[in-house]
Design a protein around this motif. Sequence first.
Motif, PDB file in Angstrom:
ATOM      1  N   VAL A 177      48.830  46.130  10.334  1.00 33.95           N
ATOM      2  CA  VAL A 177      48.780  47.495   9.799  1.00 33.95           C
ATOM      3  C   VAL A 177      47.431  48.131  10.115  1.00 33.95           C
ATOM      4  CG1 VAL A 177      48.718  48.843   7.659  1.00 33.95           C
ATOM      5  CG2 VAL A 177      50.523  47.159   8.020  1.00 33.95           C
ATOM      6  N   ALA A 178      46.355  47.365   9.974  1.00 32.15           N
ATOM      7  CA  ALA A 178      45.026  47.898  10.279  1.00 32.15           C
ATOM      8  C   ALA A 178      44.903  48.247  11.755  1.00 32.15           C
ATOM      9  CB  ALA A 178      43.955  46.887   9.878  1.00 32.15           C
ATOM     10  N   ILE A 179      45.441  47.395  12.623  1.00 35.50           N
ATOM     11  CA  ILE A 179      45.392  47.681  14.059  1.00 35.50           C
ATOM     12  C   ILE A 179      46.230  48.911  14.379  1.00 35.50           C
ATOM     13  CG2 ILE A 179      46.161  46.825  16.314  1.00 35.50           C
ATOM     14  CD1 ILE A 179      45.289  44.030  15.375  1.00 35.50           C
ATOM     15  N   LYS A 180      47.405  49.012  13.772  1.00 32.95           N
ATOM     16  CA  LYS A 180      48.282  50.158  14.016  1.00 32.95           C
ATOM     17  C   LYS A 180      47.604  51.451  13.572  1.00 32.95           C
ATOM     18  CE  LYS A 180      52.784  52.041  12.926  1.00 32.95           C
ATOM     19  NZ  LYS A 180      54.004  51.904  12.148  1.00 32.95           N
ATOM     20  N   GLU A 181      46.992  51.443  12.384  1.00 31.61           N
ATOM     21  CA  GLU A 181      46.320  52.650  11.892  1.00 31.61           C
ATOM     22  C   GLU A 181      45.105  53.001  12.726  1.00 31.61           C
ATOM     23  OE1 GLU A 181      45.512  52.160   7.758  1.00 31.61           O
ATOM     24  OE2 GLU A 181      47.621  52.312   7.208  1.00 31.61           O
ATOM     25  N   LYS A 182      44.455  52.002  13.288  1.00 25.18           N
ATOM     26  CA  LYS A 182      43.278  52.244  14.114  1.00 25.18           C
ATOM     27  C   LYS A 182      43.670  52.927  15.426  1.00 25.18           C
ATOM     28  CE  LYS A 182      39.378  49.939  16.271  1.00 25.18           C
ATOM     29  NZ  LYS A 182      38.736  48.666  16.541  1.00 25.18           N
ATOM     30  N   HIS A 183      44.831  52.600  15.946  1.00 21.94           N
ATOM     31  CA  HIS A 183      45.249  53.126  17.234  1.00 21.94           C
ATOM     32  C   HIS A 183      46.146  54.354  17.146  1.00 21.94           C
ATOM     33  CE1 HIS A 183      43.331  50.024  19.527  1.00 21.94           C
ATOM     34  NE2 HIS A 183      43.902  49.088  18.788  1.00 21.94           N
ATOM     35  N   LEU A 184      46.339  54.871  15.947  1.00 26.07           N
ATOM     36  CA  LEU A 184      47.106  56.104  15.825  1.00 26.07           C
ATOM     37  C   LEU A 184      46.321  57.245  16.462  1.00 26.07           C
ATOM     38  CD1 LEU A 184      48.502  55.993  12.188  1.00 26.07           C
ATOM     39  CD2 LEU A 184      49.770  55.769  14.303  1.00 26.07           C
ATOM     40  N   PRO A 185      46.992  58.117  17.169  1.00 18.77           N
ATOM     41  CA  PRO A 185      46.253  59.224  17.778  1.00 18.77           C
ATOM     42  C   PRO A 185      45.678  60.140  16.698  1.00 18.77           C
ATOM     43  CG  PRO A 185      48.624  59.495  18.082  1.00 18.77           C
ATOM     44  CD  PRO A 185      48.401  58.152  17.452  1.00 18.77           C
ATOM     45  N   THR A 186      44.475  60.575  16.933  1.00 20.87           N
ATOM     46  CA  THR A 186      43.848  61.484  15.978  1.00 20.87           C
ATOM     47  C   THR A 186      44.500  62.844  16.097  1.00 20.87           C
ATOM     48  OG1 THR A 186      42.163  62.072  17.583  1.00 20.87           O
ATOM     49  CG2 THR A 186      41.659  60.269  16.069  1.00 20.87           C
ATOM     50  N   SER A 187      44.426  63.587  15.040  1.00 22.71           N
ATOM     51  CA  SER A 187      45.040  64.906  15.085  1.00 22.71           C
ATOM     52  C   SER A 187      44.189  65.822  15.947  1.00 22.71           C
ATOM     53  CB  SER A 187      45.186  65.472  13.672  1.00 22.71           C
ATOM     54  OG  SER A 187      43.921  65.574  13.073  1.00 22.71           O
ATOM     55  N   GLN A 188      44.826  66.375  16.960  1.00 21.74           N
ATOM     56  CA  GLN A 188      44.160  67.300  17.855  1.00 21.74           C
ATOM     57  C   GLN A 188      44.860  68.638  17.725  1.00 21.74           C
ATOM     58  OE1 GLN A 188      44.528  65.541  21.689  1.00 21.74           O
ATOM     59  NE2 GLN A 188      43.189  63.826  21.219  1.00 21.74           N
ATOM     60  N   PRO A 189      44.127  69.707  17.966  1.00 15.97           N
ATOM     61  CA  PRO A 189      44.788  71.008  17.877  1.00 15.97           C
ATOM     62  C   PRO A 189      45.909  71.099  18.899  1.00 15.97           C
ATOM     63  CG  PRO A 189      42.500  71.218  18.621  1.00 15.97           C
ATOM     64  CD  PRO A 189      42.749  69.791  18.318  1.00 15.97           C
ATOM     65  N   LYS A 190      47.034  71.602  18.449  1.00 18.35           N
ATOM     66  CA  LYS A 190      48.183  71.732  19.346  1.00 18.35           C
ATOM     67  C   LYS A 190      47.978  72.912  20.271  1.00 18.35           C
ATOM     68  CE  LYS A 190      51.303  69.652  16.093  1.00 18.35           C
ATOM     69  NZ  LYS A 190      52.529  69.740  15.345  1.00 18.35           N
TER      70      LYS A 190
END
Length: 135
Positions: free
Chosen positions: A110-123
């Motif tokens: 879960v920690a690895i998955k959350e670490k690699h989630l894409p950050t929110s970027q402006p659409k």
Amino acid sequence: MVLLASLVGVVLTLLSTIFIIFDMWDWTVGVLIGSAIEVICIVTLYAGVDYFTKEQNYTYFALFYLIRIILFAGGIVLAACLTYVAHIKAINVFGVLIGYTPMQFVVIMVAIKEKHLPTSQPKKQLDEVDKNGNQ
């Protein structure tokens, strides 16, 4: 995470009931106890982080860490004492370890998955991006 820990503990305990067929019920009891301790440790992990983020004080985090270590060690020591010192075949030490192990992997994943989630970027507007992805 606590719900996931509980679910993994129940599934693991159900899988360990196969040992009852071979008259090794102490393995099932060990897995059940290890899973229960693991759920409590997950609760103390989140409680420690929650207190730390609210209070910005390492004391609570260290206290909950100490509680987790005592629980982990206590489960192993209790199982070892009952099995090898008191000669009571009620809890298997390795069963307790089996109960601890899966949630450690779940927390890491879960920690690895959350670490690699894409950050929110402006659409970007669709008309600003051509077929090749260039602006």
